[in-house]
Design a protein around this motif. Structure first.
Motif, PDB file in Angstrom:
ATOM      1  N   HIS A   1     -50.614 -22.584   4.349  1.00  0.00           N
ATOM      2  CA  HIS A   1     -51.449 -23.258   5.695  1.00  0.00           C
ATOM      3  C   HIS A   1     -50.514 -22.933   6.825  1.00  0.00           C
ATOM      4  O   HIS A   1     -49.324 -22.546   6.584  1.00  0.00           O
ATOM      5  CB  HIS A   1     -51.786 -24.792   5.432  1.00  0.00           C
ATOM      6  CG  HIS A   1     -50.603 -25.885   4.893  1.00  0.00           C
ATOM      7  ND1 HIS A   1     -49.424 -25.759   5.935  1.00  0.00           N
ATOM      8  CD2 HIS A   1     -50.372 -26.145   3.947  1.00  0.00           C
ATOM      9  CE1 HIS A   1     -48.628 -26.409   5.522  1.00  0.00           C
ATOM     10  NE2 HIS A   1     -49.038 -26.914   4.251  1.00  0.00           N
TER      11      HIS A   1
ATOM     12  N   TYR B   1     -44.453 -26.772 -20.708  1.00  0.00           N
ATOM     13  CA  TYR B   1     -45.768 -26.993 -19.950  1.00  0.00           C
ATOM     14  C   TYR B   1     -45.730 -26.416 -18.544  1.00  0.00           C
ATOM     15  O   TYR B   1     -46.437 -26.908 -17.683  1.00  0.00           O
ATOM     16  CB  TYR B   1     -45.968 -28.600 -19.990  1.00  0.00           C
ATOM     17  CG  TYR B   1     -46.117 -28.953 -21.281  1.00  0.00           C
ATOM     18  CD1 TYR B   1     -47.258 -28.808 -22.050  1.00  0.00           C
ATOM     19  CD2 TYR B   1     -45.171 -29.501 -21.981  1.00  0.00           C
ATOM     20  CE1 TYR B   1     -47.465 -29.462 -23.237  1.00  0.00           C
ATOM     21  CE2 TYR B   1     -45.150 -29.984 -23.533  1.00  0.00           C
ATOM     22  CZ  TYR B   1     -46.375 -29.913 -24.126  1.00  0.00           C
ATOM     23  OH  TYR B   1     -46.494 -30.332 -25.295  1.00  0.00           O
TER      24      TYR B   1
ATOM     25  N   GLU C   1     -43.440 -27.146 -16.352  1.00  0.00           N
ATOM     26  CA  GLU C   1     -43.564 -28.478 -15.720  1.00  0.00           C
ATOM     27  C   GLU C   1     -42.347 -28.451 -14.740  1.00  0.00           C
ATOM     28  O   GLU C   1     -42.198 -29.233 -13.640  1.00  0.00           O
ATOM     29  CB  GLU C   1     -43.313 -29.583 -16.482  1.00  0.00           C
ATOM     30  CG  GLU C   1     -41.748 -29.861 -17.266  1.00  0.00           C
ATOM     31  CD  GLU C   1     -41.685 -29.005 -18.663  1.00  0.00           C
ATOM     32  OE1 GLU C   1     -42.734 -28.192 -18.855  1.00  0.00           O
ATOM     33  OE2 GLU C   1     -40.915 -29.171 -19.433  1.00  0.00           O
ATOM     34  N   LYS C   2     -41.163 -27.354 -14.918  1.00  0.00           N
ATOM     35  CA  LYS C   2     -40.190 -27.380 -14.191  1.00  0.00           C
ATOM     36  C   LYS C   2     -40.386 -26.120 -13.120  1.00  0.00           C
ATOM     37  O   LYS C   2     -40.684 -24.978 -13.356  1.00  0.00           O
ATOM     38  CB  LYS C   2     -38.840 -27.051 -14.737  1.00  0.00           C
ATOM     39  CG  LYS C   2     -38.293 -27.881 -15.635  1.00  0.00           C
ATOM     40  CD  LYS C   2     -37.249 -27.473 -16.589  1.00  0.00           C
ATOM     41  CE  LYS C   2     -36.946 -28.210 -17.790  1.00  0.00           C
ATOM     42  NZ  LYS C   2     -36.478 -27.782 -18.740  1.00  0.00           N
TER      43      LYS C   2
ATOM     44  N   ARG D   1     -45.577 -28.961   8.369  1.00  0.00           N
ATOM     45  CA  ARG D   1     -46.819 -29.036   9.136  1.00  0.00           C
ATOM     46  C   ARG D   1     -46.885 -30.448   9.526  1.00  0.00           C
ATOM     47  O   ARG D   1     -46.800 -31.431   8.484  1.00  0.00           O
ATOM     48  CB  ARG D   1     -47.798 -28.462   8.495  1.00  0.00           C
ATOM     49  CG  ARG D   1     -49.251 -28.756   9.624  1.00  0.00           C
ATOM     50  CD  ARG D   1     -50.313 -28.071   8.923  1.00  0.00           C
ATOM     51  NE  ARG D   1     -50.854 -28.702   7.584  1.00  0.00           N
ATOM     52  CZ  ARG D   1     -51.961 -28.269   6.729  1.00  0.00           C
ATOM     53  NH1 ARG D   1     -52.379 -27.615   7.292  1.00  0.00           N
ATOM     54  NH2 ARG D   1     -52.214 -29.099   5.909  1.00  0.00           N
ATOM     55  N   GLU D   2     -46.992 -30.874  10.607  1.00  0.00           N
ATOM     56  CA  GLU D   2     -46.816 -32.442  10.950  1.00  0.00           C
ATOM     57  C   GLU D   2     -45.987 -33.304  10.269  1.00  0.00           C
ATOM     58  O   GLU D   2     -46.144 -34.074   9.510  1.00  0.00           O
ATOM     59  CB  GLU D   2     -48.451 -33.113  10.800  1.00  0.00           C
ATOM     60  CG  GLU D   2     -49.418 -32.430  11.524  1.00  0.00           C
ATOM     61  CD  GLU D   2     -51.109 -33.003  10.953  1.00  0.00           C
ATOM     62  OE1 GLU D   2     -51.071 -33.321  10.147  1.00  0.00           O
ATOM     63  OE2 GLU D   2     -51.703 -32.609  12.015  1.00  0.00           O
ATOM     64  N   ASN D   3     -44.753 -32.748  10.309  1.00  0.00           N
ATOM     65  CA  ASN D   3     -43.604 -33.264   9.800  1.00  0.00           C
ATOM     66  C   ASN D   3     -43.689 -33.509   8.069  1.00  0.00           C
ATOM     67  O   ASN D   3     -42.928 -34.331   7.254  1.00  0.00           O
ATOM     68  CB  ASN D   3     -43.409 -35.006  10.472  1.00  0.00           C
ATOM     69  CG  ASN D   3     -43.024 -35.027  11.822  1.00  0.00           C
ATOM     70  OD1 ASN D   3     -42.340 -33.907  12.019  1.00  0.00           O
ATOM     71  ND2 ASN D   3     -43.539 -35.790  12.368  1.00  0.00           N
ATOM     72  N   ASN D   4     -44.655 -32.658   7.649  1.00  0.00           N
ATOM     73  CA  ASN D   4     -44.482 -32.687   6.156  1.00  0.00           C
ATOM     74  C   ASN D   4     -43.946 -31.576   5.809  1.00  0.00           C
ATOM     75  O   ASN D   4     -44.542 -30.278   5.668  1.00  0.00           O
ATOM     76  CB  ASN D   4     -46.206 -32.683   5.806  1.00  0.00           C
ATOM     77  CG  ASN D   4     -46.190 -32.592   4.211  1.00  0.00           C
ATOM     78  OD1 ASN D   4     -45.133 -32.981   3.439  1.00  0.00           O
ATOM     79  ND2 ASN D   4     -47.449 -32.430   3.905  1.00  0.00           N
TER      80      ASN D   4
ATOM     81  N   LYS E   1     -42.940 -29.046   2.958  1.00  0.00           N
ATOM     82  CA  LYS E   1     -43.666 -28.709   1.815  1.00  0.00           C
ATOM     83  C   LYS E   1     -42.822 -27.444   1.065  1.00  0.00           C
ATOM     84  O   LYS E   1     -42.637 -26.477   1.884  1.00  0.00           O
ATOM     85  CB  LYS E   1     -45.321 -28.326   2.143  1.00  0.00           C
ATOM     86  CG  LYS E   1     -46.081 -28.354   0.923  1.00  0.00           C
ATOM     87  CD  LYS E   1     -47.414 -28.055   0.918  1.00  0.00           C
ATOM     88  CE  LYS E   1     -48.187 -29.164   1.662  1.00  0.00           C
ATOM     89  NZ  LYS E   1     -49.623 -28.572   1.750  1.00  0.00           N
TER      90      LYS E   1
END
Lengths: 220, 745
Positions: A27, A49, A51-52, A62-65, A67
């Motif tokens: 995004h 799985y 999972e790691k 984005r907007e302090n997120n 990611k």
């Protein structure tokens, strides 16, 4: 596909045994690269799985997120697109390119995809071979079963309702079965692959060749 | 003695030396070097010596071995003792059955042909000759079997169904009115969730053992945390002198203390240090009061060839059973005296109990565990506070007696009397009222406006709604977007934190994933406003083992959380229904349970019992028993479970609600024993986390293994609740599971 064609296809893969994966911005946001050099080995998700998560490549904020963006395949960074650190990018902007060396299984899958006619589940339900075919598979193995168009080959069981399914592909032998009888399958799941009778030996040969000769390169 | 015998003796000595080397592992020891040198000298020279000279030399060598074994025994560190109990030559339950009991039949399986070969059950008997009479006293023997290196025994690590089998035969013993002897030989339970589930089954065992109406004697050799507790809740707890009883293996404690991840290496020094700090030996546990007696073992631990030791063990288990029986039986004066004063008194005690004795036995068991671990927490309350507390308790006791006992018994009579009195008075008042109304209505100004008419012709009044969002999470005060962990799978969009943690109560608007919220959110949104009255806030978590660096960590936790322990207890109401609540707060040392938390939990249950109110345990999160408190923490498992049983037996209602992550000891005891367990969506619960399962079993578990919905499918919980409707769900649960009579007489 004739043997020569299959071999040619394998040679073509051998010439360039890589898959280029372009990592794009999921995004819009400000991108912060963690991996900054070309040639750095990266690994994809690990564990039974998966999972790691794989190697951390970058962050997108984005907007302090903040990611994280992880590598989805093993390989090495082949290209870093010219972006400044903390530069604003739109969704879908290419960030990095990972050069993934094809594994033995991936090469086999590519060959089989190219050479086999795949029969898929038409709808959700349990699939069974008709008794005659099932018996033949049990005694002589699947590669001895010759399918002709229009022949009834499968029984679909949904809610105790049984429906016979006819084969609609080209005439050929069942090369491999990818489902378990009696197991509920989703629509679109691959049931089995069919190859022309004359191609069977050549496919087998190429697969054996891949299995014995293909060297798995583990980068990272 | 011929040459062959000398060689045989040499071989035995070599085996003894190998055993010593195993026990002291990596450590260099001059005594071991000396033994090795002397043995080597003898081996090299005895063929040149005459038989009598060899004999003489061998004798002195054997004496040297015995002398140095005694010397080494005095220097054993706690970790050396751990190595002793783990050694394949260590006595196992089968050796005990062969040598302590006069006859036995293995039941519920045989060797590898068993539902769980790690759990061994046998019906045995002890033969006693008193006077001229011979008595056969039957007993149910239950314990973990490690075997001598038998792979299929799984090292005594019992699977959930093994513990279920043990419980089944404990009940058989109860029905047959025979005592139970349990032998604890386990490094810990096998941590899998397959039905009946490791945690849930241990909890069930503890709950049932708390009320078993037959004497239970437990003998500890290797007491590894929850796995040990599954069969160790006993009237008398004996311990072998070289055994250990601990909350966690020293290696596990070292990994946690050293913050070492799965593949990291732990130094032997750190493991030694942790073993010493955890106070796991028999002497330590005797001082702390968690075992009743130590059974002395031969130097460097008992092995199958130590027949004298089995004799001692036999006497001790017989004596312990006699003592328990005599404590609760009628005529016991001289026999009790003899048991106390004499070494091996020749007396006979019948081991079956009468109905009254059975009731006394259960009461005594409860009282015994209630008294434990009092030293392990800090209680700074003044004598005035204590007096106030005691008098309040006494008043509530009287009130409860009158309301729930006297009134309940005479309810019909009182109700009838009240109805008669009411009827009589109404007859008089009604007549009088009608007369007065008649005359009053004659006066035009005083004509009473019919209330019903008034209601129909006037506007209805504005009813005040409960204020929404009384608590604002600190997470909602941050200006940022938050991604849902299921975004990739479910396609959830990012959400703005003030919306997500404010109006949405931390629930993803797209997939319903529950983000963790602070426990304060629940206090404000589940219970009636202003109804929370905290009690026992003064009980403080301490560092009873003086675990290095832990006091500082504890202080930090106290400052950070503003609480003195991980357990918050209060009285509150839910839509008018008064309840007693205990909260395990994840923000205080991960919600771990130590002596303070256990004590607060017990006092809260007792309060609920006294006031006849439902008891709710809201587990905001718990990482298990606090390892730095050692057995002071583990003992909370049976203690709290017994209190819960006592409460439930008296007709209480106990509801557990799990949130975030709940694991280990508490789930395997006082939480898991609740008949009504619920979980908030997206929470995880189980016995051991994924890392521990991988290390102990080698199984890679799927990432959603511990999720609430999986726990629901396995039958471990009874429902999954949406956080936003917890208040309604709890109210519904209180009404349907508790029935109205529980809190409104």
């Amino acid at each position: 596909m004739k043997q020569r064609n299959i071999s040619e296809f394998l040679d073509k893969i051998k010439e360039n045994p890589y898959k280029e994966i372009v990592v794009k911005a999921p995004h819009c946001g400000y991108v912060e690269f963690v991996v900054t050099q070309k040639g750095v080995p990266v690994s994809g998700p690990e564990g039974k799985y998966k999972e790691k998560p794989g190697t951390l490549l970058a962050y997108i904020v984005r907007e302090n997120n903040k990611k994280p963006i992880f590598a989805l395949e093993n390989g090495a960074i082949s290209e870093i697109f010219p972006l400044k650190n903390k530069e604003f990018v739109q969704a879908g902007t290419p960030l990095l390119k990972i050069r993934h060396y094809l594994t033995k299984q991936e090469v086999i899958d590519l060959i089989l995809q190219k050479t086999l006619y795949l029969v898929k589940a038409q709808e959700k339900g349990k699939y069974y071979f008709v008794p005659e075919i099932d018996k033949k598979i049990g005694t002589k193995g699947c590669q001895s079963v010759l399918l002709r168009p229009g022949e009834e080959i499968l029984i679909l069981n949904v809610m105790k309702r049984e429906k016979y399914i006819s084969y609609e592909g080209p005439k050929g032998l069942i090369y491999a079965i990818y489902f378990k009888q009696g197991q509920t399958l989703d629509c679109g799941d691959i049931l089995f692959g069919v190859c022309p009778q004359e191609d069977l030996e050549s496919i087998k040969e190429v697969i054996v060749k891949v299995q014995s000769e293909w060297e798995e390169v583990r980068i990272g | 003695m011929i040459l062959l015998d000398v060689e045989k003796e040499v071989q035995i000595l070599q085996e003894r030396l190998d055993y010593i080397k195993d026990i002291f592992a990596h450590k260099e020891n001059e005594n071991i070097v000396l033994l090795q040198t002397k043995l080597n000298d003898f081996v090299n020279s005895y063929k040149q010596l005459s038989l009598s000279e060899s004999k003489q030399k061998l004798k002195s060598l054997k004496e040297l071995f015995t002398f140095l074994e005694n010397k080494l025994d005095r220097r054993l560190t706690p970790m050396d003792k751990v190595r002793i109990v783990r050694h394949p030559q260590r006595i196992c339950l089968k050796d005990i059955l062969e040598n302590v009991y006069d006859n036995y039949t293995e039941i519920g399986g045989q060797d590898e042909y068993s539902i769980d070969p790690a759990m061994l059950i046998a019906r045995a008997y002890i033969t006693r000759k008193v006077g001229n009479k011979i008595y056969h006293q039957p007993v149910m023997v239950i314990g973990q079997e490690k075997g001598h290196g038998e792979e299929f025994r799984n090292g005594g690590s019992v699977k959930p169904w093994g513990n279920a089998k043990a419980l089944q035969y404990m009940k058989v013993a109860e029905r047959e009115n025979i005592p139970i002897h349990t032998y604890v030989f386990t490094p810990g339970a096998y941590p899998i969730e397959d039905y009946p589930g490791a945690a849930q089954q241990i909890a069930r065992n503890l709950y049932e053992m708390a009320g078993l109406k037959v004497p239970i004697i437990a003998v500890f050799s290797e007491g590894g945390s929850g796995g040990a507790e599954a069969i160790a809740l006993a009237d008398t707890r004996l311990m072998l002198s070289h055994g250990y009883y601990s909350v966690i293996s020293p290696e596990g404690a070292a990994a946690i203390e050293g913050k070492i991840k799965a593949k990291g290496k732990i130094t032997p020094e750190l493991v030694e240090k942790c073993a010493a700090q955890l106070k796991i030996t028999a002497d330590d546990n005797l001082i702390m009061g968690y075992i009743d007696k130590i059974i002395k073992e031969p130097p460097l631990g008992a092995r199958p060839e130590h027949y004298d030791f089995f004799k001692v063990l036999r006497n001790e288990v017989i004596r312990a059973t006699d003592e328990v029986v005599l404590r609760v039986r009628g005529i016991n004066l001289f026999r009790s005296l003899a048991l106390r004063k004499l070494n091996s008194p020749n007396i006979y005690v019948r081991w079956s109990l009468t109905a009254k004795a059975k009731a006394r036995l259960v009461e005594e068991r409860y009282a015994k565990f209630r008294q434990m671990s009092k030293h392990a927490y800090i209680d700074n309350s003044s004598w005035i506070d204590r007096l106030k507390e005691k008098s309040e308790e006494a008043l509530w006791g009287i009130y409860s007696l009158l309301r729930y006992d006297f009134f309940k018994r005479n309810k019909q009579k009182i109700v009838h009397l009240w109805e008669d009195l009411k009827g009589e008075s109404l007859a008089v008042i009604d007549r009088l009222q009608r007369k007065v109304s008649f005359w009053v209505c004659k006066i035009p100004l005083c004509k009473k406006y019919n209330q019903k008419t008034c209601e129909l012709v006037s506007l209805s009044k504005w009813q005040e709604k409960e204020p929404k969002n009384r608590y604002i999470s600190p997470q909602a005060r941050v200006d940022r977007a938050v991604s849902c962990p299921n975004a990739e799978k479910e396609g959830c969009l990012d959400q703005w934190a003030p919306d997500l943690f404010g109006d949405m109560a931390g629930v993803c608007a797209y997939c319903g994933h529950h983000f963790p919220m602070e426990h304060e959110w629940y206090l404000h949104h589940v219970f009636d406003p202003g109804s929370i009255k905290e009690f026992n806030a003064h009980i403080e978590a301490g560092n009873p083992l003086d675990f290095e660096g832990f006091s500082h960590k504890l202080e930090k936790a106290k400052q950070l959380s503003g609480h003195k322990s991980a357990c918050l207890t209060f009285e509150a109401s839910v839509k008018g229904i008064e309840v007693v609540v205990a909260v395990l707060m994840a923000k205080f040392r991960g919600g771990t349970v130590g002596a303070a938390e256990g004590e607060k939990f017990i006092r809260a249950v007792e309060k609920a019992n006294l006031k006849h109110r439902p008891f709710i345990a809201y587990v905001h999160g718990t990482a298990g028993i606090r390892i730095q408190e050692g057995t002071n923490g583990v003992i909370q498992m049976p203690r709290c479970t017994m209190t819960i049983r006592n409460y439930l037996e008296k007709g209480g209602l106990y509801i557990v609600v799990y949130d975030t992550n709940s694991y280990a000891g508490p789930v395997a005891s006082f939480l898991g024993c609740s008949p009504y367990q619920f979980a908030i969506r997206s929470s995880n619960l189980g016995f051991a986390g994924p890392g521990v399962i991988r290390e102990t079993t080698g199984i890679e578990i799927p990432p959603n293994y511990h999720k609430a919905y999986n726990a629901l499918s396995r039958g471990h919980i009874q429902g999954v609740w949406d956080r936003r409707f917890m208040r309604d769900n709890l109210y519904q649960a209180l009404l349907t599971m508790g029935e109205r009579k529980l809190y409104s007489y």
